[in-house]
Design a protein around this motif. Structure first.
Motif, mmCIF file in Angstrom:
data_model
loop_
_atom_site.group_PDB
_atom_site.id
_atom_site.type_symbol
_atom_site.label_atom_id
_atom_site.label_comp_id
_atom_site.label_asym_id
_atom_site.label_seq_id
_atom_site.Cartn_x
_atom_site.Cartn_y
_atom_site.Cartn_z
ATOM 1 N N VAL A 101 41.577 39.038 38.068
ATOM 2 C CA VAL A 101 42.789 39.010 38.887
ATOM 3 C C VAL A 101 42.738 40.103 39.948
ATOM 4 O O VAL A 101 43.129 39.882 41.105
ATOM 5 C CB VAL A 101 44.051 39.145 38.003
ATOM 6 N N LYS A 102 42.233 41.271 39.584
ATOM 7 C CA LYS A 102 42.119 42.362 40.556
ATOM 8 C C LYS A 102 41.173 41.968 41.688
ATOM 9 O O LYS A 102 41.462 42.217 42.863
ATOM 10 C CB LYS A 102 41.600 43.618 39.843
ATOM 11 N N GLY A 103 40.061 41.314 41.368
ATOM 12 C CA GLY A 103 39.128 40.854 42.399
ATOM 13 C C GLY A 103 39.736 39.796 43.296
ATOM 14 O O GLY A 103 39.557 39.817 44.520
ATOM 15 N N ILE A 104 40.470 38.866 42.694
ATOM 16 C CA ILE A 104 41.133 37.820 43.493
ATOM 17 C C ILE A 104 42.173 38.437 44.408
ATOM 18 O O ILE A 104 42.275 38.065 45.582
ATOM 19 C CB ILE A 104 41.755 36.757 42.558
ATOM 20 N N ASN A 105 42.947 39.391 43.898
ATOM 21 C CA ASN A 105 43.949 40.059 44.741
ATOM 22 C C ASN A 105 43.284 40.805 45.887
ATOM 23 O O ASN A 105 43.806 40.826 47.008
ATOM 24 C CB ASN A 105 44.790 41.017 43.906
ATOM 25 N N ARG A 106 42.137 41.421 45.636
ATOM 26 C CA ARG A 106 41.421 42.123 46.693
ATOM 27 C C ARG A 106 40.978 41.143 47.779
ATOM 28 O O ARG A 106 41.084 41.430 48.968
ATOM 29 C CB ARG A 106 40.217 42.861 46.117
ATOM 30 N N LEU A 107 40.496 39.968 47.383
ATOM 31 C CA LEU A 107 40.088 38.959 48.360
ATOM 32 C C LEU A 107 41.281 38.471 49.172
ATOM 33 O O LEU A 107 41.178 38.305 50.384
ATOM 34 C CB LEU A 107 39.422 37.780 47.657
ATOM 35 N N HIS A 108 42.420 38.270 48.500
ATOM 36 C CA HIS A 108 43.621 37.837 49.225
ATOM 37 C C HIS A 108 44.076 38.912 50.207
ATOM 38 O O HIS A 108 44.509 38.601 51.306
ATOM 39 C CB HIS A 108 44.752 37.513 48.249
ATOM 40 N N ARG A 109 43.977 40.176 49.803
ATOM 41 C CA ARG A 109 44.369 41.267 50.694
ATOM 42 C C ARG A 109 43.476 41.319 51.919
ATOM 43 O O ARG A 109 43.944 41.534 53.028
ATOM 44 C CB ARG A 109 44.306 42.597 49.941
#
Length: 139
Positions: A101-109
């Motif tokens: 989830v942290k990686g996905i949030n980083r990509l979205h950011r």
């Protein structure tokens, strides 16, 4: 009624949920194998042969077995070693999901921080540019 059920079952959210459950079950099996086959043997080697899976407290007076499976056949046991293994499984799954989830949030950011592509020129801007070019040639 059958038509309504088909419409409900074919909605994107229901299908996505079903796929998530199937992938989650497969992921759980992978993590269980990682814990049971890789992580716990290393922990056991570090702590001198410690094997949580066979730790139990007999709750019945007739339990004399030394392994958890045999003890369960003899009577009631409190299998705290198995519980510890399941807790470790949960912690590993939670940590991996947190990292995903942290990686996905980083990509979205990163996608949100990227500047939007420039808008194509409007018809008026194109026309004004053509007028400017014509005037520049005549001058």
């Amino acid at each position: 009624m059958l038509k309504e059920f088909r419409e409900f079952a074919m909605k994107g959210n229901v299908v996505d949920l079903a796929i998530g459950v199937i992938i989650g079950a497969a992921f759980g099996a992978i993590v269980t194998s990682i814990v049971g086959d890789i992580f716990m043997p290393v922990v056991g080697a570090i702590f001198g042969g410690l094997d949580f899976s066979n730790y139990f407290l007999p709750l019945a007076s007739n339990v004399t077995a030394t392994s958890l499976a045999a003890a369960r056949e003899q009577g009631a046991v409190l299998a705290y070693g198995h519980f510890l293994t399941v807790v470790i499984n949960f912690l590993i799954i939670a940590w991996i999901l947190f990292m995903v989830v942290k990686g996905i949030n980083r990509l979205h950011r990163k996608q949100a921080d990227a500047p939007p592509p420039p808008a194509p020129p409007t018809k008026e801007e194109v026309l004004l540019g053509e007028i400017r070019d014509i005037l520049a040639r005549k001058a």
